[in-house]
Design a protein around this motif. Sequence first.
Motif, PDB file in Angstrom:
ATOM      1  N   LYS A 150      30.759  30.952  39.880  1.00  0.00           N
ATOM      2  CA  LYS A 150      31.366  32.377  41.284  1.00  0.00           C
ATOM      3  C   LYS A 150      30.977  33.131  40.572  1.00  0.00           C
ATOM      4  CE  LYS A 150      34.149  33.200  44.693  1.00  0.00           C
ATOM      5  NZ  LYS A 150      34.929  33.739  45.114  1.00  0.00           N
ATOM      6  N   LEU A 151      31.770  33.494  38.780  1.00  0.00           N
ATOM      7  CA  LEU A 151      32.084  34.701  38.320  1.00  0.00           C
ATOM      8  C   LEU A 151      30.410  34.885  37.880  1.00  0.00           C
ATOM      9  CD1 LEU A 151      33.367  37.047  37.666  1.00  0.00           C
ATOM     10  CD2 LEU A 151      34.188  35.539  35.800  1.00  0.00           C
ATOM     11  N   ALA A 152      29.500  34.049  36.722  1.00  0.00           N
ATOM     12  CA  ALA A 152      28.837  34.363  36.870  1.00  0.00           C
ATOM     13  C   ALA A 152      26.920  34.779  38.062  1.00  0.00           C
ATOM     14  CB  ALA A 152      28.477  33.349  36.266  1.00  0.00           C
ATOM     15  N   MET A 163      41.050  32.101  27.908  1.00  0.00           N
ATOM     16  CA  MET A 163      41.117  30.644  28.207  1.00  0.00           C
ATOM     17  C   MET A 163      41.614  31.537  29.441  1.00  0.00           C
ATOM     18  SD  MET A 163      43.309  27.637  27.448  1.00  0.00           S
ATOM     19  CE  MET A 163      45.226  28.452  28.371  1.00  0.00           C
ATOM     20  N   ASN A 164      40.338  31.328  30.724  1.00  0.00           N
ATOM     21  CA  ASN A 164      39.747  31.706  32.521  1.00  0.00           C
ATOM     22  C   ASN A 164      39.244  31.225  32.942  1.00  0.00           C
ATOM     23  OD1 ASN A 164      42.669  33.859  32.453  1.00  0.00           O
ATOM     24  ND2 ASN A 164      41.120  35.158  30.325  1.00  0.00           N
ATOM     25  N   MET A 165      38.961  30.782  33.559  1.00  0.00           N
ATOM     26  CA  MET A 165      37.795  30.679  34.948  1.00  0.00           C
ATOM     27  C   MET A 165      37.612  29.055  34.439  1.00  0.00           C
ATOM     28  SD  MET A 165      36.785  33.054  36.613  1.00  0.00           S
ATOM     29  CE  MET A 165      37.986  34.174  36.652  1.00  0.00           C
ATOM     30  N   THR A 166      37.923  28.247  35.427  1.00  0.00           N
ATOM     31  CA  THR A 166      37.542  26.935  35.571  1.00  0.00           C
ATOM     32  C   THR A 166      35.747  26.501  36.103  1.00  0.00           C
ATOM     33  OG1 THR A 166      37.842  26.571  38.420  1.00  0.00           O
ATOM     34  CG2 THR A 166      39.711  26.628  37.014  1.00  0.00           C
ATOM     35  N   PHE A 188      27.543  36.651  28.441  1.00  0.00           N
ATOM     36  CA  PHE A 188      28.788  35.942  29.042  1.00  0.00           C
ATOM     37  C   PHE A 188      29.534  35.020  27.537  1.00  0.00           C
ATOM     38  CE2 PHE A 188      27.244  36.507  33.355  1.00  0.00           C
ATOM     39  CZ  PHE A 188      27.668  37.863  33.438  1.00  0.00           C
ATOM     40  N   CYS A 189      30.549  35.666  26.800  1.00  0.00           N
ATOM     41  CA  CYS A 189      31.481  34.531  26.058  1.00  0.00           C
ATOM     42  C   CYS A 189      32.567  33.774  27.030  1.00  0.00           C
ATOM     43  CB  CYS A 189      32.409  35.440  24.868  1.00  0.00           C
ATOM     44  SG  CYS A 189      30.399  36.154  24.035  1.00  0.00           S
ATOM     45  N   VAL A 190      32.211  32.939  26.856  1.00  0.00           N
ATOM     46  CA  VAL A 190      32.608  31.721  28.127  1.00  0.00           C
ATOM     47  C   VAL A 190      33.352  30.992  27.624  1.00  0.00           C
ATOM     48  CG1 VAL A 190      31.211  32.720  30.378  1.00  0.00           C
ATOM     49  CG2 VAL A 190      31.045  29.948  28.979  1.00  0.00           C
TER      50      VAL A 190
END
Length: 250
Positions: A21-23, A12-15, A39-41
């Motif tokens: 931005k991270l991707a 449960m991280n990253m809006t 990437f499991c998001v």
Amino acid sequence: MRKKMVAGNWKMNMTPSQAVKLAKELKPKVDTNEVDVVFCVPAIDIVPVVNELKDSGIKVGAENMFYEEKGAYTGELSPEMLIDAGVTYVIIGHSERRQYFHETDEVINKKMRKAIEHKLLPILCCGESLEQREKGVTIEFIKKQIASAFKYIPPENVINCVIAYEPIWAIGTGRVATAEQAQEVCEAIRGSIRDIYGAVVAERIRILYGGSVNAANASQIFSMPDIDGGLVGGASLKPEFADIVNYNKK
Ligand code: PGA
């Protein structure tokens, strides 16, 4: 030869804007043919991250899924929704879901069957608690988790599944299993798959280790014969993730 896989579990991280931005930052560093990268998001990040990664070989995974097709299940996501959004993999049975959301082995088996029916590739998590390890019941417990998760699933659908061995005491704690401890359990998991499905399936299915994987320990863990890569939590949110994916290029 099984191709190695490194999957990030963002939890449960990253809006959505942070996720894009991270991707974008990680993409050029982890888009490689040598390792399958996933990437499991969080659900809300799936569509923008799929869009950001569309010209790359990186796959997107979901962290959870419900086992019904559609209908009155407020707050849940169906396999069809995930597929339509561009998801390839789905984590099933993570210990945090078992612990905080009371997912039982039976629920996890239903999710496995439904994911497979829709051609989503499950990353099935299993792993023992510290208490179980200390009691010496680790292998027995994990064999039960595996048998239950794969109940009613035919062999042709098992080859493309992924299993992640994640000892609960090693998740997010910085206390990593030794490569030998991880190998012992991953070998036993492959043995379980061999008992149920035979040697061909057992040789093809990928088994990952997860629990405090980082750039410093990845190459040793991934070099073990029954460990085909990692499921990475904390370190998947940092530039360090690229070093884990490129563990063999140092
Ligand atoms: P961690 O999490 O790498 O932060 O220990 C792994 C996981 O829970 O998948």
